[in-house]
Structures are given as structure tokens and as C-alpha cells.
Design an enzyme around this catalytic site. Structure first.
Site, PDB file in Angstrom:
ATOM      1  N   THR A  15      34.480  30.863  44.326  1.00 22.95           N
ATOM      2  CA  THR A  15      33.996  30.814  42.898  1.00 22.95           C
ATOM      3  C   THR A  15      34.502  32.008  42.093  1.00 22.95           C
ATOM      4  O   THR A  15      34.994  33.080  42.364  1.00 22.95           O
ATOM      5  CB  THR A  15      32.518  30.772  42.863  1.00 22.95           C
ATOM      6  OG1 THR A  15      32.103  30.132  41.829  1.00 22.95           O
ATOM      7  CG2 THR A  15      31.709  32.068  42.677  1.00 22.95           C
ATOM      8  N   LYS A  47      26.350  27.419  38.764  1.00 24.48           N
ATOM      9  CA  LYS A  47      25.821  28.622  39.457  1.00 24.48           C
ATOM     10  C   LYS A  47      25.452  29.761  38.504  1.00 24.48           C
ATOM     11  O   LYS A  47      25.318  30.851  38.896  1.00 24.48           O
ATOM     12  CB  LYS A  47      27.467  29.067  40.211  1.00 24.48           C
ATOM     13  CG  LYS A  47      28.042  28.040  40.809  1.00 24.48           C
ATOM     14  CD  LYS A  47      29.517  28.583  41.278  1.00 24.48           C
ATOM     15  CE  LYS A  47      30.312  27.386  42.015  1.00 24.48           C
ATOM     16  NZ  LYS A  47      31.671  27.552  42.152  1.00 24.48           N
ATOM     17  N   GLY A  59      23.956  34.768  37.842  1.00 26.14           N
ATOM     18  CA  GLY A  59      24.885  33.736  38.137  1.00 26.14           C
ATOM     19  C   GLY A  59      25.252  34.271  39.775  1.00 26.14           C
ATOM     20  O   GLY A  59      24.907  35.378  40.005  1.00 26.14           O
ATOM     21  N   SER A 138      35.628  35.335  44.202  1.00 25.27           N
ATOM     22  CA  SER A 138      37.079  35.487  44.708  1.00 25.27           C
ATOM     23  C   SER A 138      38.148  35.429  43.275  1.00 25.27           C
ATOM     24  O   SER A 138      39.092  36.270  43.594  1.00 25.27           O
ATOM     25  CB  SER A 138      37.654  34.455  45.621  1.00 25.27           C
ATOM     26  OG  SER A 138      37.373  33.079  44.901  1.00 25.27           O
ATOM     27  N   ALA A 171      40.988  30.364  36.837  1.00 28.05           N
ATOM     28  CA  ALA A 171      41.030  29.227  37.511  1.00 28.05           C
ATOM     29  C   ALA A 171      42.661  28.806  37.601  1.00 28.05           C
ATOM     30  O   ALA A 171      43.011  28.097  38.713  1.00 28.05           O
ATOM     31  CB  ALA A 171      40.433  27.976  36.743  1.00 28.05           C
ATOM     32  N   CYS A 174      43.327  31.499  40.896  1.00 27.25           N
ATOM     33  CA  CYS A 174      42.421  31.589  41.898  1.00 27.25           C
ATOM     34  C   CYS A 174      42.237  30.193  42.514  1.00 27.25           C
ATOM     35  O   CYS A 174      41.647  29.292  41.996  1.00 27.25           O
ATOM     36  CB  CYS A 174      41.217  32.236  41.953  1.00 27.25           C
ATOM     37  SG  CYS A 174      39.981  32.182  43.290  1.00 27.25           S
ATOM     38  N   THR A 177      38.521  28.492  42.435  1.00 23.59           N
ATOM     39  CA  THR A 177      37.950  28.604  41.164  1.00 23.59           C
ATOM     40  C   THR A 177      38.590  27.048  40.238  1.00 23.59           C
ATOM     41  O   THR A 177      39.741  27.166  40.306  1.00 23.59           O
ATOM     42  CB  THR A 177      38.178  29.900  40.272  1.00 23.59           C
ATOM     43  OG1 THR A 177      37.918  30.888  41.115  1.00 23.59           O
ATOM     44  CG2 THR A 177      37.652  29.961  38.910  1.00 23.59           C
TER      45      THR A 177
END
Length: 190
Positions: A15, A47, A59, A138, A171, A174, A177
Site C-alpha cells: 500500500t 484504508k 490511514g 511500500s 502507483a 510501486c 500500490t
């Protein structure tokens, strides 16, 4: 010389959660990917949430059940300390570090309030970033770098826009993500 690994901070490999305080607004967002090992189990997990009657944003990155336990414990502390976010965070961090059950929880919390952003960890850390940007998970380094670049640019941007754009950038980089984001916002003036 041997390098020591800090085992008190579990490596969170899932995430991205990002918070930004800017121009009277606080925005906190996350991606929606939930993984088990290298398998994507869910694409639209939530989240981030509001706490304390919508006045606080929180979060998590880490194990979902552990995060829900921490959300409940943090909300209890907020009630106990009349919404004082810093005091509630410090007391949660103390309990998290010393309580036999809580100490085993593997998650990190990012908390946004009208007057501050905090990172709370199970090793007793309560960190308030200098630049009103907090990131966990991450994808945190990518989102943090993108948010910082967006904040210092000369263009007029909102906290929400910065969170949305930085999460999009994270995103793209990673693997833990995704692009299914949730962004919540509160007005720091309220």
C-alpha cells in the site's frame, strides 16, 4: 562493521498512504490494493477513514485486522483525551509498544488533524513531519517525493490534488500500490 536491522519497525510491503496539510485543508488518501504475499486479493480496499466525528483522518499500512484494532484503540484515546490528537497518539504509541497484545500488531498509522499530521508506529514513534506531508507503506518514498515536488512548485494546488497526483505517481512505480484511490479531506478552519 555489521549493520543492525531495526526489528521494531516491520517492513510494510503493501500500500501507499499519503497525507498533506496545505492552505487550510488536510487531505489523506491511499490506494486500494490488498495483497497476500505476491497475490492481489482486492483492488478497492478502503484504508483511510474519518474518526472523532469526522474531525480526524486516519490511514493504515500493514495487516488489515491489526489496523482495525489500532483504529479502534486510537479512537478510544481520542475520546479519552477530548480530541487532542498529539496526546492520543502518544498514549496509543505507549500502549502499542508495551501492551503484550498490541505489541504484536504489524501496521503503521498516518493521522491527519486540522493542526498536524502524524505517523504512529508500534516502536513508540510519534513523528510530526516538518513539511506537513506524511507517507507510509511500500509506496511511501515515491508518494512523498512526488508530493514534495508538487508542493514546492510555483503552481497553485490543493492538498487533495497533491495527494491524488502523488498517489498516481506512486502507483506507477510501486507494485504494491494501485490506481484505485480513496482521498478524504477536512477543512483545517472548521
Amino acid at each position: 562493521m555489521a549493520l543492525m536491522h531495526d526489528v521494531s519497525w516491520p517492513p510494510i510491503i503493501s500500500t501507499t498512504v499519503l497525507g498533506v496539510r496545505l492552505a487550510g485543508k488536510v487531505a489523506l488518501g491511499s490506494d486500494g490494493q490488498a495483497t497476500m504475499g505476491s497475490t492481489v486479493m482486492k483492488h478497492k480496499a478502503k484504508k483511510v477513514r474519518t474518526l472523532f466525528d469526522g474531525r480526524i483522518l486516519a490511514g493504515f499500512a500493514g495487516t488489515t485486522a491489526d489496523a482495525f484494532t489500532l483504529f479502534e484503540a486510537f479512537e478510544d484515546k481520542l475520546q479519552q483525551y477530548s480530541g487532542n490528537v498529539t496526546r492520543a497518539a502518544v498514549e496509543l504509541a505507549k500502549d502499542w509498544r508495551t501492551d503484550r497484545y498490541l505489541r504484536r500488531l504489524e501496521a503503521l498509522l498516518a493521522v491527519g488533524a486540522p493542526d498536524r499530521l502524524l505517523l504512529i508506529s508500534g516502536s513508540g514513534d510519534v513523528i510530526e513531519p516538518d513539511d506537513d506531508i506524511v507517507a507510509i507503506g511500500s509506496g511511501a518514498p515515491y508518494a512523498l517525493a512526488a508530493a514534495r515536488a508538487l508542493v514546492v512548485s510555483r503552481e497553485e494546488r490543493t492538498a487533495r490534488f497533491i495527494v491524488e497526483e502523488a498517489l498516481r505517481i506512486a502507483a506507477d512505480i510501486c507494485i504494491y500500490t494501485n490506481h484505485e484511490t480513496t482521498v478524504l479531506e477536512i477543512d483545517a478552519q472548521a
